[in-house]
Design a protein around this motif. Sequence first.
Motif, PDB file in Angstrom:
ATOM      1  N   LYS A  50       8.297  14.847  -2.251  1.00 43.38           N
ATOM      2  CA  LYS A  50       8.601  14.609  -0.836  1.00 43.38           C
ATOM      3  C   LYS A  50       7.653  13.567  -0.258  1.00 43.38           C
ATOM      4  N   GLY A  51       6.386  13.605  -0.648  1.00 42.18           N
ATOM      5  CA  GLY A  51       5.431  12.578  -0.217  1.00 42.18           C
ATOM      6  C   GLY A  51       5.818  11.223  -0.773  1.00 42.18           C
ATOM      7  N   ALA A  52       6.257  11.198  -2.026  1.00 40.43           N
ATOM      8  CA  ALA A  52       6.689   9.937  -2.647  1.00 40.43           C
ATOM      9  C   ALA A  52       7.875   9.357  -1.884  1.00 40.43           C
ATOM     10  N   ILE A  53       8.813  10.199  -1.546  1.00 39.21           N
ATOM     11  CA  ILE A  53       9.988   9.730  -0.805  1.00 39.21           C
ATOM     12  C   ILE A  53       9.560   9.152   0.535  1.00 39.21           C
ATOM     13  N   ARG A  54       8.652   9.833   1.221  1.00 41.19           N
ATOM     14  CA  ARG A  54       8.183   9.365   2.533  1.00 41.19           C
ATOM     15  C   ARG A  54       7.522   7.985   2.430  1.00 41.19           C
ATOM     16  N   TYR A  55       6.603   7.818   1.483  1.00 42.49           N
ATOM     17  CA  TYR A  55       5.897   6.535   1.353  1.00 42.49           C
ATOM     18  C   TYR A  55       6.799   5.431   0.798  1.00 42.49           C
ATOM     19  N   CYS A  56       7.665   5.770  -0.141  1.00 40.19           N
ATOM     20  CA  CYS A  56       8.604   4.764  -0.649  1.00 40.19           C
ATOM     21  C   CYS A  56       9.525   4.295   0.465  1.00 40.19           C
ATOM     22  N   THR A  57      10.007   5.232   1.258  1.00 40.86           N
ATOM     23  CA  THR A  57      10.894   4.879   2.364  1.00 40.86           C
ATOM     24  C   THR A  57      10.188   3.950   3.336  1.00 40.86           C
ATOM     25  N   SER A  58       8.938   4.235   3.637  1.00 41.94           N
ATOM     26  CA  SER A  58       8.173   3.365   4.531  1.00 41.94           C
ATOM     27  C   SER A  58       8.064   1.956   3.957  1.00 41.94           C
ATOM     28  N   ALA A  59       7.751   1.872   2.672  1.00 39.08           N
ATOM     29  CA  ALA A  59       7.632   0.564   2.021  1.00 39.08           C
ATOM     30  C   ALA A  59       8.974  -0.172   2.011  1.00 39.08           C
ATOM     31  N   ILE A  60      10.037   0.540   1.656  1.00 39.50           N
ATOM     32  CA  ILE A  60      11.366  -0.072   1.573  1.00 39.50           C
ATOM     33  C   ILE A  60      11.832  -0.532   2.950  1.00 39.50           C
ATOM     34  N   ASP A  61      11.671   0.337   3.945  1.00 43.51           N
ATOM     35  CA  ASP A  61      12.151   0.029   5.295  1.00 43.51           C
ATOM     36  C   ASP A  61      11.354  -1.070   5.987  1.00 43.51           C
ATOM     37  N   GLY A  80       0.826  -1.211   0.000  1.00 43.94           N
ATOM     38  CA  GLY A  80       0.000   0.000   0.000  1.00 43.94           C
ATOM     39  C   GLY A  80       0.855   1.254   0.000  1.00 43.94           C
ATOM     40  N   ASP A  81       1.897   1.268   0.832  1.00 47.23           N
ATOM     41  CA  ASP A  81       2.805   2.417   0.861  1.00 47.23           C
ATOM     42  C   ASP A  81       3.512   2.576  -0.484  1.00 47.23           C
ATOM     43  N   GLY A  82       3.884   1.461  -1.094  1.00 45.65           N
ATOM     44  CA  GLY A  82       4.502   1.519  -2.415  1.00 45.65           C
ATOM     45  C   GLY A  82       3.566   2.105  -3.454  1.00 45.65           C
ATOM     46  N   ASN A  83       2.292   1.727  -3.385  1.00 46.57           N
ATOM     47  CA  ASN A  83       1.300   2.269  -4.316  1.00 46.57           C
ATOM     48  C   ASN A  83       1.079   3.759  -4.086  1.00 46.57           C
ATOM     49  N   ILE A  84       1.006   4.157  -2.813  1.00 50.48           N
ATOM     50  CA  ILE A  84       0.835   5.582  -2.507  1.00 50.48           C
ATOM     51  C   ILE A  84       2.077   6.350  -2.965  1.00 50.48           C
ATOM     52  N   CYS A  85       3.240   5.764  -2.785  1.00 54.75           N
ATOM     53  CA  CYS A  85       4.480   6.378  -3.261  1.00 54.75           C
ATOM     54  C   CYS A  85       4.357   6.690  -4.750  1.00 54.75           C
ATOM     55  N   TYR A  86       3.903   5.709  -5.524  1.00 53.32           N
ATOM     56  CA  TYR A  86       3.765   5.911  -6.966  1.00 53.32           C
ATOM     57  C   TYR A  86       2.756   7.014  -7.264  1.00 53.32           C
TER      58      TYR A  86
END
Length: 176
Positions: free
Chosen positions: A41-52, A26-32
């Motif tokens: 900046k929002g993309a970075i935040r959500y991608c980071t959450s998904a990655i981490d 879900g975080d990856g999808n929101i990142c996209y």
Amino acid sequence: MRKKAGLAVVLVSLLVALPARPDAIGDGNICYEKFATADYKGAIRYCTSAIDSGELQDPDLIAALINRGVAHKSIGDYESAIADYTRALRIAPNDALLYQNRANALHEMGDDDAALEDIQKSIDLDPKSAGAWYVRGAIAEARSNAGNARKYYMTALSLDPQNKVYREKILGNGSR
């Protein structure tokens, strides 16, 4: 009956009180989605959450790293973009797009020697990638090699004749 109802209320109360477990996909999808709307900046935040989260399978992890890398590049954080592409390349060492993206970030950062190595790897892996030829042209142009830059831009345009950026580079105020 009353005990069951009381137990259900306690369980629901406990569930509500527990923090929600992050949903990496879900975080990856929101990142996209954030990336697609230029909220980098929002993309970075959500991608980071998904990655981490450590929950992504390799294809989803690569996508999140690419999206975060492009978002970093879009805000001028080239070193972070390069780090994300490099991490993704450890997982997918034959991915032409990753080499192309890293070459583009290296070029933007001013490291055209490293950019040239990466873009050549990208072209070797996928010689029909218009984007790779375009980046190759930008590197040649930065090195004051207008003749080769035009040749590479023309190759990009021949592979993707509808691309307005490539067309403008050739017909507009680009290399001639």
